[in-house]
Design a protein around this motif. Sequence first.
Motif, PDB file in Angstrom:
ATOM      1  N   ALA A 198      -5.491   1.033  -3.325  1.00  0.00           N
ATOM      2  CA  ALA A 198      -4.069   1.190  -3.655  1.00  0.00           C
ATOM      3  C   ALA A 198      -3.900   1.406  -5.150  1.00  0.00           C
ATOM      4  O   ALA A 198      -3.111   2.256  -5.579  1.00  0.00           O
ATOM      5  N   GLN A 199      -4.647   0.667  -5.957  1.00  0.00           N
ATOM      6  CA  GLN A 199      -4.572   0.839  -7.403  1.00  0.00           C
ATOM      7  C   GLN A 199      -5.049   2.228  -7.812  1.00  0.00           C
ATOM      8  O   GLN A 199      -4.445   2.879  -8.672  1.00  0.00           O
ATOM      9  N   ARG A 200      -6.142   2.688  -7.200  1.00  0.00           N
ATOM     10  CA  ARG A 200      -6.661   4.022  -7.529  1.00  0.00           C
ATOM     11  C   ARG A 200      -5.616   5.092  -7.221  1.00  0.00           C
ATOM     12  O   ARG A 200      -5.406   6.015  -8.016  1.00  0.00           O
ATOM     13  N   ARG A 201      -4.962   4.965  -6.072  1.00  0.00           N
ATOM     14  CA  ARG A 201      -3.946   5.959  -5.702  1.00  0.00           C
ATOM     15  C   ARG A 201      -2.719   5.865  -6.608  1.00  0.00           C
ATOM     16  O   ARG A 201      -2.102   6.890  -6.933  1.00  0.00           O
TER      17      ARG A 201
ATOM     18  N   ARG B 102       0.990  -7.320  -9.107  1.00  0.00           N
ATOM     19  CA  ARG B 102       0.452  -5.967  -9.260  1.00  0.00           C
ATOM     20  C   ARG B 102       0.008  -5.374  -7.928  1.00  0.00           C
ATOM     21  O   ARG B 102       0.157  -4.175  -7.698  1.00  0.00           O
ATOM     22  N   ALA B 103      -0.556  -6.186  -7.045  1.00  0.00           N
ATOM     23  CA  ALA B 103      -1.089  -5.670  -5.779  1.00  0.00           C
ATOM     24  C   ALA B 103      -0.014  -4.928  -4.989  1.00  0.00           C
ATOM     25  O   ALA B 103      -0.240  -3.820  -4.485  1.00  0.00           O
ATOM     26  N   TYR B 104       1.177  -5.520  -4.864  1.00  0.00           N
ATOM     27  CA  TYR B 104       2.201  -4.833  -4.070  1.00  0.00           C
ATOM     28  C   TYR B 104       2.828  -3.683  -4.837  1.00  0.00           C
ATOM     29  O   TYR B 104       3.281  -2.697  -4.229  1.00  0.00           O
ATOM     30  N   LEU B 105       2.841  -3.756  -6.183  1.00  0.00           N
ATOM     31  CA  LEU B 105       3.366  -2.633  -6.959  1.00  0.00           C
ATOM     32  C   LEU B 105       2.474  -1.406  -6.797  1.00  0.00           C
ATOM     33  O   LEU B 105       2.971  -0.274  -6.737  1.00  0.00           O
ATOM     34  N   TRP B 106       1.167  -1.603  -6.728  1.00  0.00           N
ATOM     35  CA  TRP B 106       0.281  -0.475  -6.469  1.00  0.00           C
ATOM     36  C   TRP B 106       0.527   0.089  -5.080  1.00  0.00           C
ATOM     37  O   TRP B 106       0.507   1.307  -4.882  1.00  0.00           O
ATOM     38  N   GLY B 107       0.763  -0.771  -4.098  1.00  0.00           N
ATOM     39  CA  GLY B 107       1.084  -0.288  -2.760  1.00  0.00           C
ATOM     40  C   GLY B 107       2.383   0.490  -2.746  1.00  0.00           C
ATOM     41  O   GLY B 107       2.492   1.539  -2.094  1.00  0.00           O
ATOM     42  N   LEU B 108       3.381   0.000  -3.482  1.00  0.00           N
ATOM     43  CA  LEU B 108       4.669   0.686  -3.572  1.00  0.00           C
ATOM     44  C   LEU B 108       4.500   2.061  -4.201  1.00  0.00           C
ATOM     45  O   LEU B 108       5.084   3.053  -3.730  1.00  0.00           O
TER      46      LEU B 108
END
Length: 403
Positions: free
Chosen positions: A11-14, A332-338
């Motif tokens: 998710a972070q990479r994307r 941060r984890a959910y912000l990357w998913g968003l």
Amino acid sequence: MNPWFETVAEAQRRAKKRLPKPVYGALIAGSERGQTIEDNQKAFTELGFAPHVAGPIGERSQATTVLGQSVSMPVLISPTGVQAVHPDGEVAVARAAAARGIAMGLSSFASKPVEEVIAANPATFFQLYWCGSKDDILARMARAKAAGAVGLILTLDWSFSHGRDWGSPEIPQGLDFRTMLKFAPATVIKPRWLTTYLKSGTLPDLTVPNLVTGDAKAPGFFAAYGEWMGTPPPDWADVQWVVDNWDGPVLLKGVIRVDDAQRAVDAGVAGISVSNHGGNNLDGTPAAIRALPAIADAVGDDIEVLLDGGIRRGSDVVKAVALGARAVLIGRAYLWGLAANGQAGVENVLDILKGGIDSALLGLRKTSIHDLDRDDIVVPQGFVRDLGSPVAPTRSLDAAASS
């Protein structure tokens, strides 16, 4: 590309691939050299598991309660400021959290009004900074209560970082024609992010509507930030004042010392989050998970103890719960998913965490998240940071680890 991703790292990479550099920079930034943000994640890698080889392997339960709210797993959405990674922002996150049965934390610096977010997820806690006058704070609390907020998150851990080793993210105060021209080179090379906004008929909103009441104009992020940094910090009497003026549970976020945790109990809060503001507070503060065991020992029987900082996997959640946390908050984890896929991306991240929790429970042969204890964790010598304890514990985790 398959919209589904299997890890938070993906998710972070994307998110990095999709977002303009200034926007992505705001998500990964920590204070000064980034020592604390790095330790938040590194500390989890130092902890191990002590799995059983046989035992219950039936259905495993992750359900619990946090500050009176029933949740499907011990994970909550941590409040984060202006979410310009996606046009639906906090509303999309709230919908995702509701779809997965967990509670939402909404920042007072959010880009969406508290009323819209609570409509998307009734299990929403409103986050409050000590910002402005007491009358201002009371007005914000009253607005959140009228909207239906189920609790209050009081965030006090903040210091101003004058410099970051990798450069502070460049965030405009507003979006006028001149500003859009300035940032055009960074955005035109990220067409999918720009197209998402164009399709929504909006531009990134850099105002903070939850700091005002009535018909007042919402201030820009930096105006709000300036008011916050210009407000004298509160003392413990002010913390108790917030508790006394809020009809419901108050979670104090930012505790890293045992003596502060004990003062929080005296002030009447319902819970604390062991936290260093995701590495954005005073750099050099230890990872939250290192401070958790001593704090849980000191006040875990008196109030609910949560943790935030560095959660990237379901196994991280299990380690935190086993060491004394009621639940964790993720940022941060959910912000990357968003950023990667909107509401569906946030749901994806939550599913990853849930699957990881289930896998760890299976390996440990536990049928419930409530069955976890410290015997399930391998804690290396010197791992724990017992900060501010008035009396040294009779048997520390470090001593237990070496025995």
